[in-house]
Enzyme design. Sequence first.
Site, PDB file in Angstrom:
ATOM      1  CD  GLU A   1      -3.183  -1.175   1.949  1.00 18.02           C
ATOM      2  OE1 GLU A   1      -3.259  -0.321   2.845  1.00 18.02           O
ATOM      3  OE2 GLU A   1      -4.083  -2.022   1.736  1.00 18.02           O
TER       4      GLU A   1
ATOM      5  CD  GLU B   1      -3.495  -6.002   2.920  1.00 13.55           C
ATOM      6  OE1 GLU B   1      -4.430  -5.305   3.369  1.00 13.55           O
ATOM      7  OE2 GLU B   1      -2.299  -5.749   3.109  1.00 13.55           O
TER       8      GLU B   1
HETATM    9  O1  AHR Z   1      -5.410  -6.002   6.808  1.00  8.15           O
HETATM   10  C1  AHR Z   1      -5.388  -4.843   7.587  1.00  8.15           C
HETATM   11  C2  AHR Z   1      -4.710  -3.680   6.888  1.00  8.15           C
HETATM   12  O2  AHR Z   1      -5.453  -3.313   5.757  1.00  8.15           O
HETATM   13  C3  AHR Z   1      -3.339  -3.935   6.337  1.00  8.15           C
HETATM   14  O3  AHR Z   1      -2.344  -3.781   7.287  1.00  8.15           O
HETATM   15  C4  AHR Z   1      -3.212  -2.890   5.275  1.00  8.15           C
HETATM   16  O4  AHR Z   1      -2.332  -3.268   4.244  1.00  8.15           O
HETATM   17  C5  AHR Z   1      -4.628  -2.694   4.799  1.00  8.15           C
HETATM   18  O5  AHR Z   1      -4.978  -1.373   4.682  1.00  8.15           O
END
Ligand code: AHR
Length: 512
Positions: free
Chosen positions: A200, A321
């Site tokens: 990110e 994610e």
């Molecule tokens: O999964 C929780 C958080 O969500 C992670 O640390 C981040 O990469 C995302 O914004």
Amino acid sequence: MIRKFFAAALLMSLAASSQAQTPDVIAVANLTIDISKPGAEIDRHIYGQFAEHLGRGIYEGIWVGEGSKIPNIHGYRTDVVNALKAIHVPDVRWPGGCFGDLYNWRDGIGPRAKRPVRVNVHWGGVTEDNSFGTHEFMNFAELIGADAYVSLNVGSLSPYESAQWLEYMTSDSKSSLANERRRNGRAKPWNVKFVGIGNETWGCGGNMRPEYAADINRRYATFAGTPREMGSLKIASGSHDDNYDFAEAMMKGGGKFDGLSVHYYTVPRVFRDKGPATGFPESEWASTLAHALHIDEIVTRTAAIMDKVDPDKKIGLYVDEWGTWYDQEPGSHPGFLYQQNSLRDAEVAALSLNIFQRHSDRVKGANIAQMINVLQAMILTDKDRMVLTPTYHVFDMYQVFMGARPYPVTVSARDYASGNSKMPMVDGFAARGADGKLYIAMVNTDPSHAVQVITNLTGTGHGRILTGFAMDAHNSFDAPNMVHPIAFNGSTAAGRLAFDMPAKSVAVVAVD
Ligand code: AHR
């Protein structure tokens, strides 16, 4: 002929397993599979997991330490290890997440008692004693038979330090770093399958601008070396949600990499007021499923951006994610992102995996957030107790699709709608498994109505189904088996193979 209460036998077996409901109205859907056009093989890494230093994901969830009263294998809890082995987790992404871009790998090697204690500023401000570090993670991945996905810190460490970490883990030479690893207890190098170049970069990974992030990727990827024969894949940090700037910039100017990531979370309402994990109204069942289905557009549009630069599809898209994100459970530690997991999550998992599977030509990996005790978890633990969530059961049922070849499927079904959300009542997927068998996955998104799914096949079908009494049916520590898969068989309708899907259900069947 449509049978009004076709599911009597199913209901009896559901009742026996505490999962009964009443199919008050019967709908019919047609599911047509074109077995003349198999698609690209489904990469098993789309069933990957994510384990960040966040809440009780690592500590208690995986690691209890050798001295713990909780049964463990060299510090890893035995129940969790066995459960993860059973679903053949293909890879685990670690150490973050946001945590990764403030993580110094040197904090997590050497004698545990001497490791520094830091503050986990992203997640609850708790202290991190670094007792779970590189050796503990890499050995854990080996123990459960998973590939390691190691995310480098490109936000606050130098490329030199990242390169040193990779040498420490993967070198078989007599270098000082390889010898340091040996002194710390690991003779052989570990295999690092995936090297994440940051996380990110548009947010907690450095708040970069897209072109700057692309330059950072070029720079760090240059030095992120592992032995050639290891065949490690470098994954660039890409876009999120409906923002495509980072995907564009990375594909145009990010240098050499093997995969591009995208992140997408499903929230029932909006991010600052997400809604509860259980006890939600039907409108939030529907909005959650509709939001989950939106990932199809995100994958499609990101793939189109990638196609312009990489028409031969050499670069994989990694949804590293994804999953549901609700208000954390009342009374749980702030910042620990602990949430219950219900039948709604099972449907999100099935709908999302169906989408990744359909895009098997481009989507080469995905990591659900997160594996244990955090967000849409496979497993919840409470001290020495463990429950498998409905999401775990979907991952279990979907194992047959690892390495399968998908077929085009068309489903004609009525829509299901509630509140402002509308979607097809039936989602269907079919593939030829690596074992040569034909498998079908079906999701009934309607929480109140059963549906008879009539295929264009003949023969018999048998497999497992997951459903429950309520939209938020879930497993708790006191009732750990409320939602679990049960046997499910096909029937014949108008000479064709059919499946009687109760309301709010997910099924995977093999066709003979
Ligand atoms: O999964 C929780 C958080 O969500 C992670 O640390 C981040 O990469 C995302 O914004």
